[in-house]
Design a protein around this motif. Sequence first.
Motif, PDB file in Angstrom:
ATOM      1  N   ASP A   1       0.855  -1.190   0.000  1.00 44.33           N
ATOM      2  CA  ASP A   1       0.000   0.000   0.000  1.00 44.33           C
ATOM      3  C   ASP A   1       0.888   1.236   0.000  1.00 44.33           C
ATOM      4  O   ASP A   1       1.667   1.460   0.927  1.00 44.33           O
ATOM      5  CB  ASP A   1      -0.898  -0.017   1.241  1.00 44.33           C
ATOM      6  CG  ASP A   1      -1.821   1.190   1.315  1.00 44.33           C
ATOM      7  OD1 ASP A   1      -1.885   1.950   0.329  1.00 44.33           O
ATOM      8  OD2 ASP A   1      -2.473   1.378   2.354  1.00 44.33           O
TER       9      ASP A   1
ATOM     10  N   THR B   1      -5.718   1.246   2.227  1.00 44.26           N
ATOM     11  CA  THR B   1      -6.275   0.135   1.449  1.00 44.26           C
ATOM     12  C   THR B   1      -6.711  -0.961   2.411  1.00 44.26           C
ATOM     13  O   THR B   1      -6.034  -1.227   3.411  1.00 44.26           O
ATOM     14  CB  THR B   1      -5.211  -0.431   0.479  1.00 44.26           C
ATOM     15  OG1 THR B   1      -4.737   0.619  -0.365  1.00 44.26           O
ATOM     16  CG2 THR B   1      -5.782  -1.555  -0.372  1.00 44.26           C
TER      17      THR B   1
ATOM     18  N   TRP C   1      -7.978  -5.085   2.921  1.00 45.63           N
ATOM     19  CA  TRP C   1      -7.734  -6.422   2.353  1.00 45.63           C
ATOM     20  C   TRP C   1      -8.662  -7.437   3.016  1.00 45.63           C
ATOM     21  O   TRP C   1      -9.016  -7.293   4.191  1.00 45.63           O
ATOM     22  CB  TRP C   1      -6.284  -6.828   2.606  1.00 45.63           C
ATOM     23  CG  TRP C   1      -6.021  -8.298   2.451  1.00 45.63           C
ATOM     24  CD1 TRP C   1      -5.648  -8.961   1.330  1.00 45.63           C
ATOM     25  CD2 TRP C   1      -6.134  -9.297   3.472  1.00 45.63           C
ATOM     26  NE1 TRP C   1      -5.528 -10.298   1.582  1.00 45.63           N
ATOM     27  CE2 TRP C   1      -5.820 -10.542   2.889  1.00 45.63           C
ATOM     28  CE3 TRP C   1      -6.473  -9.254   4.830  1.00 45.63           C
ATOM     29  CZ2 TRP C   1      -5.835 -11.737   3.617  1.00 45.63           C
ATOM     30  CZ3 TRP C   1      -6.509 -10.448   5.553  1.00 45.63           C
ATOM     31  CH2 TRP C   1      -6.183 -11.661   4.948  1.00 45.63           C
ATOM     32  N   ARG C   2      -9.055  -8.470   2.219  1.00 46.48           N
ATOM     33  CA  ARG C   2      -9.764  -9.608   2.793  1.00 46.48           C
ATOM     34  C   ARG C   2      -9.575 -10.814   1.894  1.00 46.48           C
ATOM     35  O   ARG C   2      -9.226 -10.689   0.714  1.00 46.48           O
ATOM     36  CB  ARG C   2     -11.251  -9.324   2.973  1.00 46.48           C
ATOM     37  CG  ARG C   2     -12.056  -9.300   1.682  1.00 46.48           C
ATOM     38  CD  ARG C   2     -13.544  -9.139   1.957  1.00 46.48           C
ATOM     39  NE  ARG C   2     -14.334  -9.080   0.724  1.00 46.48           N
ATOM     40  CZ  ARG C   2     -15.648  -8.939   0.692  1.00 46.48           C
ATOM     41  NH1 ARG C   2     -16.325  -8.796   1.829  1.00 46.48           N
ATOM     42  NH2 ARG C   2     -16.287  -8.907  -0.466  1.00 46.48           N
ATOM     43  N   SER C   3      -9.823 -11.991   2.462  1.00 49.52           N
ATOM     44  CA  SER C   3      -9.808 -13.237   1.704  1.00 49.52           C
ATOM     45  C   SER C   3     -11.241 -13.708   1.507  1.00 49.52           C
ATOM     46  O   SER C   3     -12.080 -13.557   2.401  1.00 49.52           O
ATOM     47  CB  SER C   3      -9.010 -14.320   2.447  1.00 49.52           C
ATOM     48  OG  SER C   3      -9.117 -15.560   1.771  1.00 49.52           O
TER      49      SER C   3
ATOM     50  N   TRP D   1     -13.055  -7.213   6.323  1.00 51.09           N
ATOM     51  CA  TRP D   1     -12.060  -6.298   5.777  1.00 51.09           C
ATOM     52  C   TRP D   1     -11.073  -5.891   6.875  1.00 51.09           C
ATOM     53  O   TRP D   1     -11.464  -5.634   8.010  1.00 51.09           O
ATOM     54  CB  TRP D   1     -12.717  -5.042   5.214  1.00 51.09           C
ATOM     55  CG  TRP D   1     -13.467  -5.260   3.934  1.00 51.09           C
ATOM     56  CD1 TRP D   1     -14.821  -5.261   3.759  1.00 51.09           C
ATOM     57  CD2 TRP D   1     -12.899  -5.485   2.646  1.00 51.09           C
ATOM     58  NE1 TRP D   1     -15.130  -5.481   2.444  1.00 51.09           N
ATOM     59  CE2 TRP D   1     -13.977  -5.613   1.729  1.00 51.09           C
ATOM     60  CE3 TRP D   1     -11.592  -5.590   2.169  1.00 51.09           C
ATOM     61  CZ2 TRP D   1     -13.790  -5.842   0.379  1.00 51.09           C
ATOM     62  CZ3 TRP D   1     -11.398  -5.822   0.816  1.00 51.09           C
ATOM     63  CH2 TRP D   1     -12.479  -5.949  -0.062  1.00 51.09           C
TER      64      TRP D   1
ATOM     65  N   LEU E   1      -4.699  -2.982   5.178  1.00 43.32           N
ATOM     66  CA  LEU E   1      -3.527  -3.632   4.609  1.00 43.32           C
ATOM     67  C   LEU E   1      -2.256  -3.176   5.318  1.00 43.32           C
ATOM     68  O   LEU E   1      -1.325  -3.955   5.518  1.00 43.32           O
ATOM     69  CB  LEU E   1      -3.445  -3.338   3.113  1.00 43.32           C
ATOM     70  CG  LEU E   1      -2.324  -4.004   2.331  1.00 43.32           C
ATOM     71  CD1 LEU E   1      -2.459  -5.530   2.377  1.00 43.32           C
ATOM     72  CD2 LEU E   1      -2.325  -3.523   0.886  1.00 43.32           C
TER      73      LEU E   1
ATOM     74  N   PHE F   1      -0.417 -11.579  -2.086  1.00 44.89           N
ATOM     75  CA  PHE F   1      -1.738 -11.351  -2.673  1.00 44.89           C
ATOM     76  C   PHE F   1      -2.114 -12.644  -3.387  1.00 44.89           C
ATOM     77  O   PHE F   1      -1.728 -12.874  -4.526  1.00 44.89           O
ATOM     78  CB  PHE F   1      -1.649 -10.163  -3.630  1.00 44.89           C
ATOM     79  CG  PHE F   1      -2.979  -9.685  -4.165  1.00 44.89           C
ATOM     80  CD1 PHE F   1      -4.145  -9.805  -3.435  1.00 44.89           C
ATOM     81  CD2 PHE F   1      -3.041  -9.080  -5.412  1.00 44.89           C
ATOM     82  CE1 PHE F   1      -5.349  -9.349  -3.934  1.00 44.89           C
ATOM     83  CE2 PHE F   1      -4.240  -8.612  -5.928  1.00 44.89           C
ATOM     84  CZ  PHE F   1      -5.392  -8.748  -5.190  1.00 44.89           C
TER      85      PHE F   1
ATOM     86  N   ASP G   1      -7.950 -13.431  -2.836  1.00 40.87           N
ATOM     87  CA  ASP G   1      -7.810 -12.208  -2.038  1.00 40.87           C
ATOM     88  C   ASP G   1      -8.412 -11.016  -2.779  1.00 40.87           C
ATOM     89  O   ASP G   1      -8.466 -10.983  -4.011  1.00 40.87           O
ATOM     90  CB  ASP G   1      -6.337 -11.913  -1.744  1.00 40.87           C
ATOM     91  CG  ASP G   1      -5.751 -12.839  -0.697  1.00 40.87           C
ATOM     92  OD1 ASP G   1      -6.510 -13.666  -0.140  1.00 40.87           O
ATOM     93  OD2 ASP G   1      -4.541 -12.745  -0.432  1.00 40.87           O
ATOM     94  N   GLU G   2      -8.838 -10.014  -2.016  1.00 43.94           N
ATOM     95  CA  GLU G   2      -9.383  -8.783  -2.583  1.00 43.94           C
ATOM     96  C   GLU G   2      -8.773  -7.576  -1.892  1.00 43.94           C
ATOM     97  O   GLU G   2      -8.487  -7.605  -0.692  1.00 43.94           O
ATOM     98  CB  GLU G   2     -10.913  -8.736  -2.421  1.00 43.94           C
ATOM     99  CG  GLU G   2     -11.653  -9.782  -3.232  1.00 43.94           C
ATOM    100  CD  GLU G   2     -13.166  -9.645  -3.120  1.00 43.94           C
ATOM    101  OE1 GLU G   2     -13.864 -10.158  -4.011  1.00 43.94           O
ATOM    102  OE2 GLU G   2     -13.646  -9.020  -2.146  1.00 43.94           O
ATOM    103  N   LEU G   3      -8.585  -6.498  -2.655  1.00 43.34           N
ATOM    104  CA  LEU G   3      -8.088  -5.226  -2.145  1.00 43.34           C
ATOM    105  C   LEU G   3      -9.137  -4.152  -2.421  1.00 43.34           C
ATOM    106  O   LEU G   3      -9.529  -3.951  -3.572  1.00 43.34           O
ATOM    107  CB  LEU G   3      -6.776  -4.839  -2.825  1.00 43.34           C
ATOM    108  CG  LEU G   3      -5.600  -5.806  -2.690  1.00 43.34           C
ATOM    109  CD1 LEU G   3      -4.460  -5.374  -3.604  1.00 43.34           C
ATOM    110  CD2 LEU G   3      -5.130  -5.893  -1.242  1.00 43.34           C
TER     111      LEU G   3
END
Length: 380
Positions: free
Chosen positions: A302, A308, A310-312, A322, A325, A333, A337-339
């Motif tokens: 980041d 930012t 992050w989550r899986s 969430w 980061l 990543f 995973d999502e940002l």
Amino acid sequence: MDRHLTADFEEACFLVDLSPVVRRRDLGEPGLRSLRRLALVVDAAVELARDANVKLFLVADRSLRAGVRDEFNDPADVRVLRDWVRRGLVEELEDADGRVLELCEMTGIPVITYDYYRDARIEFPFLQGNTDDFLQPVPSPDGTVRLVPLDMGVASNVQISRKSEETVLKKQGLLGPKRIPRSEVVRRNWRCPERRCTLYDTRKGSSVMLPRMRDGVPTCDLHSLKLTDDGPRTAIAQVKLMVDSACAARFTLEDGSTVPIGRRPGPEGIALHGLVPDERAARISRVHVELQITEGVVRVEDVSSYGTRWRSTTGKTGPGSWRDLGKGALREFRGGDELELTEGVVLARSGRRFPTELAQEWQRRTPPSEEAAGAVTRMY
């Protein structure tokens, strides 16, 4: 439905073990076999991937359409299947299980299935205790279908042995005395000695197939010839830009690169200006995050002014919560995973894993010991 099917592994977000899906009588309608059930699964895949153009790769047993026309609710389904096989949209084999598991192990693409593959636990140890790589279609009261994680469980030696005996005629000759690490196969490009064959040639083929393993040797599926090593394969990851849960764009990242992503990151980066509504783009930094790909491992940093999250999304109970980061450190990543760059604007990694990531999984999932495997019935 055709537009959601692909013969190109690089496009596929899901593998489908087609035979059990078509035969599943609690999906959609009564009857022994129906392609309508596949259509429901496609809708569920679109919903899960949040991608209206999601692609599926189908693998089927040859027996699915051979000599059983009267078992399909709609006779036209047989013609459709034949056309899909002819066009390469269905890979049809005497036994689809081995191919499905081979592809899942080598590529990390999730498998949609009802099968627990207990007879394949010796050849594919990654199945034991696996909760990440398999999805099961579950009917809903409103007639739709959901895809939920399928826990493969840990099969005992007795369970493995009994299941192996049931399918020994199908499996005869597929189990070798030693399991060769297939990560070494997918890391390489391959070429068929038949000069007109373009199935595996990265210079000629429009879609490059992964080799078929026979007796531990990469082999051409069409010509049954031993493939020639054609050098290292460049790893590529796919990242999707999601805006309000809809896929707005896709980007590919090559191994050995560092890619800045943000509102206007410059010529070497990925610009989100024009892809994201202006009022949200204003809350995204010029360079918001940097993705680094080294030996197949993707890491994110980041570098934004706004932060930012992050989550899986790969947990058994659905997406995780969430979390920030954080700045000043690189984080892996991984697939799933999502940002979140700002509200409703998300970068998502495909569920597919790089060969390096697959190798790490194999190290974590220790294969059964030789002593434990000794109780299992095998035929070669």
